[in-house]
Design an enzyme around this catalytic site. Sequence first.
Site, PDB file in Angstrom:
ATOM      1  N   GLY A   1     -64.139  20.601 -46.439  1.00  0.00           N
ATOM      2  CA  GLY A   1     -65.184  19.359 -46.580  1.00  0.00           C
ATOM      3  C   GLY A   1     -66.573  19.596 -45.679  1.00  0.00           C
TER       4      GLY A   1
ATOM      5  N   GLU B   1     -60.119  12.325 -50.542  1.00  0.00           N
ATOM      6  CA  GLU B   1     -59.729  13.078 -49.250  1.00  0.00           C
ATOM      7  C   GLU B   1     -58.318  12.269 -49.085  1.00  0.00           C
ATOM      8  OE1 GLU B   1     -62.181  12.974 -45.720  1.00  0.00           O
ATOM      9  OE2 GLU B   1     -64.115  12.887 -47.178  1.00  0.00           O
TER      10      GLU B   1
ATOM     11  N   ARG C   1     -57.141  -1.340 -49.279  1.00  0.00           N
ATOM     12  CA  ARG C   1     -58.314  -2.053 -48.680  1.00  0.00           C
ATOM     13  C   ARG C   1     -59.623  -1.196 -49.178  1.00  0.00           C
ATOM     14  NH1 ARG C   1     -60.990   0.926 -44.608  1.00  0.00           N
ATOM     15  NH2 ARG C   1     -59.691   2.213 -43.373  1.00  0.00           N
TER      16      ARG C   1
ATOM     17  N   THR D   1     -58.036  15.401 -43.319  1.00  0.00           N
ATOM     18  CA  THR D   1     -58.187  15.060 -44.655  1.00  0.00           C
ATOM     19  C   THR D   1     -58.368  16.092 -45.307  1.00  0.00           C
ATOM     20  OG1 THR D   1     -60.539  14.327 -44.711  1.00  0.00           O
ATOM     21  CG2 THR D   1     -58.886  12.503 -44.160  1.00  0.00           C
TER      22      THR D   1
ATOM     23  N   ASN E   1     -59.676  17.876 -48.771  1.00  0.00           N
ATOM     24  CA  ASN E   1     -60.643  17.164 -49.605  1.00  0.00           C
ATOM     25  C   ASN E   1     -60.461  17.988 -50.998  1.00  0.00           C
ATOM     26  OD1 ASN E   1     -61.673  16.926 -46.907  1.00  0.00           O
ATOM     27  ND2 ASN E   1     -63.558  16.272 -48.009  1.00  0.00           N
TER      28      ASN E   1
HETATM   29  P1  ADP Z   1     -62.509  19.325 -43.714  1.00  0.00           P
HETATM   30  O1  ADP Z   1     -63.898  18.750 -43.536  1.00  0.00           O
HETATM   31  O2  ADP Z   1     -62.684  20.566 -44.039  1.00  0.00           O
HETATM   32  O3  ADP Z   1     -61.872  18.458 -44.736  1.00  0.00           O
HETATM   33  P2  ADP Z   1     -60.618  18.189 -41.824  1.00  0.00           P
HETATM   34  O4  ADP Z   1     -61.170  18.028 -40.455  1.00  0.00           O
HETATM   35  O5  ADP Z   1     -60.682  16.823 -42.546  1.00  0.00           O
HETATM   36  O6  ADP Z   1     -61.910  19.141 -42.275  1.00  0.00           O
HETATM   37  O7  ADP Z   1     -59.394  18.921 -42.075  1.00  0.00           O
HETATM   38  C1  ADP Z   1     -58.828  19.081 -43.611  1.00  0.00           C
HETATM   39  C2  ADP Z   1     -57.858  20.193 -43.497  1.00  0.00           C
HETATM   40  O8  ADP Z   1     -56.714  20.214 -42.317  1.00  0.00           O
HETATM   41  C3  ADP Z   1     -57.119  20.325 -44.723  1.00  0.00           C
HETATM   42  O9  ADP Z   1     -57.925  20.918 -45.688  1.00  0.00           O
HETATM   43  C4  ADP Z   1     -55.893  21.221 -44.332  1.00  0.00           C
HETATM   44  O10 ADP Z   1     -56.120  22.291 -44.540  1.00  0.00           O
HETATM   45  C5  ADP Z   1     -55.637  20.687 -42.917  1.00  0.00           C
HETATM   46  N1  ADP Z   1     -54.415  19.896 -42.731  1.00  0.00           N
HETATM   47  C6  ADP Z   1     -53.611  19.903 -41.839  1.00  0.00           C
HETATM   48  N2  ADP Z   1     -52.808  18.806 -41.692  1.00  0.00           N
HETATM   49  C7  ADP Z   1     -53.166  18.207 -42.477  1.00  0.00           C
HETATM   50  C8  ADP Z   1     -52.482  16.759 -43.036  1.00  0.00           C
HETATM   51  N3  ADP Z   1     -51.634  16.337 -42.342  1.00  0.00           N
HETATM   52  N4  ADP Z   1     -53.140  16.070 -43.985  1.00  0.00           N
HETATM   53  C9  ADP Z   1     -54.329  16.688 -44.697  1.00  0.00           C
HETATM   54  N5  ADP Z   1     -55.113  17.819 -44.065  1.00  0.00           N
HETATM   55  C10 ADP Z   1     -54.276  18.746 -43.202  1.00  0.00           C
HETATM   56 MG    MG Z   2     -61.424  16.329 -44.769  1.00  0.00          MG
END
Ligand code: ADP
Ligand code: MG
Length: 147
Positions: A14, A78, A103, A26, A28
């Site tokens: 993301g 996401e 929501r 989240t 993505n």
């Molecule tokens: P980004 O901006 O790259 O999406 P995030 O801080 O949103 O970074 O972290 C997302 C990544 O975290 C996911 O792509 C996945 O590899 C990892 N991850 C680990 N645990 C979870 C979870 N419980 N739900 C979703 N993603 C998770």
């Molecule tokens: Mg994310």
Amino acid sequence: RHLPYFCRGEVVRGFGRGSKELGIPTANFSEQVVESFPSDISTGIYYGWACVGNGDVHKMVLSIGWNPYYKNVKKSVETHIIHTFKEDFYGEILSIVIIGYIRPEKNFDSLDALISAIQDDIGEANRKLDLPEHLKLKEDNFFHMPE
Ligand code: ADP
Ligand code: MG
């Protein structure tokens, strides 16, 4: 109207909004997957089931929002899976079924307000997904990918 909605696609990086730092990472979906969504699906927060690769099916909350990376003309999708993973799973295939709406998207005055709203969303998803009619979708053949 579009629910339940089944969807499968690769997890991409993301824009690093620091969701993970808030304790709510989240996963993505790629732009391609997002484009395949019904264009009139409402933005906001949803709940449903999710599984990574051939792994177990877990509860999830999902946000469909406007993607700031594309000047808010494209959507982003996401998924926060309600489970603690040992490792990140970028590049893996995420399968989800979106079941219900929680929501609309909101702007929050503070980080604390945002985090507590998300905790509420997770609580609501947890309760709703325990209903028998929703548990049924957890066992759906969609989640049993061929090897
Ligand atoms: P980004 O901006 O790259 O999406 P995030 O801080 O949103 O970074 O972290 C997302 C990544 O975290 C996911 O792509 C996945 O590899 C990892 N991850 C680990 N645990 C979870 C979870 N419980 N739900 C979703 N993603 C998770
Ligand atoms: Mg994310």
